[in-house]
Design an enzyme around this catalytic site. Structure first.
Site, PDB file in Angstrom:
ATOM      1  N   LYS A  70       0.569  -1.221   0.078  1.00 27.46           N
ATOM      2  CA  LYS A  70      -0.061  -0.148  -0.378  1.00 27.46           C
ATOM      3  C   LYS A  70       0.786   0.935   0.436  1.00 27.46           C
ATOM      4  O   LYS A  70       0.591   1.972  -0.305  1.00 27.46           O
ATOM      5  CB  LYS A  70      -0.944   0.194   1.306  1.00 27.46           C
ATOM      6  CG  LYS A  70      -2.115  -0.495   0.988  1.00 27.46           C
ATOM      7  CD  LYS A  70      -3.061  -1.175   2.322  1.00 27.46           C
ATOM      8  CE  LYS A  70      -4.215  -0.891   2.238  1.00 27.46           C
ATOM      9  NZ  LYS A  70      -5.318  -0.835   2.934  1.00 27.46           N
ATOM     10  N   ASP A 107     -10.014   3.939   1.910  1.00 26.44           N
ATOM     11  CA  ASP A 107     -10.598   2.450   2.627  1.00 26.44           C
ATOM     12  C   ASP A 107     -11.353   4.181   4.204  1.00 26.44           C
ATOM     13  O   ASP A 107     -11.880   4.096   5.685  1.00 26.44           O
ATOM     14  CB  ASP A 107      -9.396   3.005   3.936  1.00 26.44           C
ATOM     15  CG  ASP A 107      -8.428   1.739   3.537  1.00 26.44           C
ATOM     16  OD1 ASP A 107      -9.387   0.281   2.875  1.00 26.44           O
ATOM     17  OD2 ASP A 107      -6.858   0.959   3.429  1.00 26.44           O
TER      18      ASP A 107
END
Ligand code: ATR
Length: 281
Positions: A70, A107
């Site tokens: 990520k 997210d």
């Protein structure tokens, strides 16, 4: 016909076999009668650059990025959304019409959406918020809560220096408190969030005493395996409202699906049921 073009998306991670994202996205592809597929992309550490650069040539509209890629993936993007920049990581790549790569992090969006889905009257500024953990997941939660108007966020992490560093980086409303005071730091909070790995399947429960936690405080755990962590079970038993991590997973997927396939998908009770069944399996 242009609308029959086959569109691919997937999730890059290592390991990635446990991901529930294919179930989610392929459910939506079928539901909206779209021509495409969402696949697992096991990409070893060290192969990320090659994999990301190959997306366009392989006919991918983009992909999700999960552990351990990520942070590294963000540096490979041609452009990065401001929210992702603040979080310091991306979870979604969108291949633009000109072939360039745009990185986003949904997210935080998914986290807030999951809270509002479960408790529509929830407000970020209802009172102090205690957040446990200072890893990648915590960063998304903290940035999203601050953006949503939280006024006072107490950050506590087993390794105190990490909480101090993250609080210094993010600034107000985030302040770090020592891990040792976590049991008492829950007094007067409107919300408690667990972003640590404790309570996840295969890990011990979080070492946390809830005695000072107000009984109307919302308790949120971003873990979804199991659906009810020991923390959530303990909170529910004493009357606190709770939210598990499944809603965050499902809601972060919605804007990504829209960016790749052009439809903002819905989370139906049927889809939630299918996801819960998969998590319990
Ligand atoms: P993620 O990206 O999912 O947040 P991570 O970056 O590895 O994963 O972060 C894991 C978090 O769980 C960290 O905050 C970690 O605390 P440390 O910074 O002290 O490692 C926390 N964590 C892991 N094991 C823990 C334990 N036994 N007790 C409390 N916190 C723990």
């Amino acid at each position: 016909m242009a609308d029959k073009k086959f569109v691919l998306a997937g999730v890059m991670g290592w390991p990635v076999g446990h991901s529930r994202s294919p179930l989610l996205h392929n459910h939506w592809l079928k539901k909206y009668k779209l021509n495409g597929a969402y696949v697992l992309l096991p990409v070893q550490p060290g192969r990320l650059t090659d994999a990301v650069r190959g997306l366009g040539a392989l006919g991918f509209a983009g992909c999700n990025v999960t552990l351990p890629h990520k942070v590294e993936a963000m540096a490979l993007m041609d452009s990065v959304a401001p929210m992702a920049r603040k979080i310091g990581a991306i979870n979604t790549v969108v291949v633009q019409p000109d072939g360039s790569l745009h990185g986003t992090n949904n997210d935080g969006f998914g986290y807030i959406a999951s809270l509002l889905e479960a408790h529509p009257a929830w407000h970020a500024d209802a009172g102090p918020i205690a957040v446990l953990g200072a890893g990648g997941a915590a960063r998304a939660v903290l940035v999203a809560l601050a953006e949503r108007g939280a006024k006072d966020i107490r950050l506590l992490n087993r390794t105190d220096t990490k909480a101090l560093e993250l609080a210094a980086e993010l600034g107000a409303p985030v302040t770090a408190l020592p891990w040792d005071v976590r049991h008492d730091a829950l007094a007067n909070v409107a919300m408690l969030v667990n972003t640590t790995s404790q309570g996840m399947h295969g890990n011990p429960a979080l070492d946390l005493d809830l005695h000072t936690l107000p009984r109307d405080a919302l308790v949120s755990d971003i873990i979804y395996v199991p659906l009810e962590t020991p923390l959530l079970a303990q909170a529910r038993a004493r009357g606190n409202p709770t939210v598990n991590g499944l809603g965050m997973l499902m809601n972060q997927a919605r804007p990504a699906f829209e960016a790749w396939f052009g439809v903002m998908p819905d989370i139906t009770p049927e889809l939630r049921q299918a996801m819960e069944t998969s998590v319990r399996a």
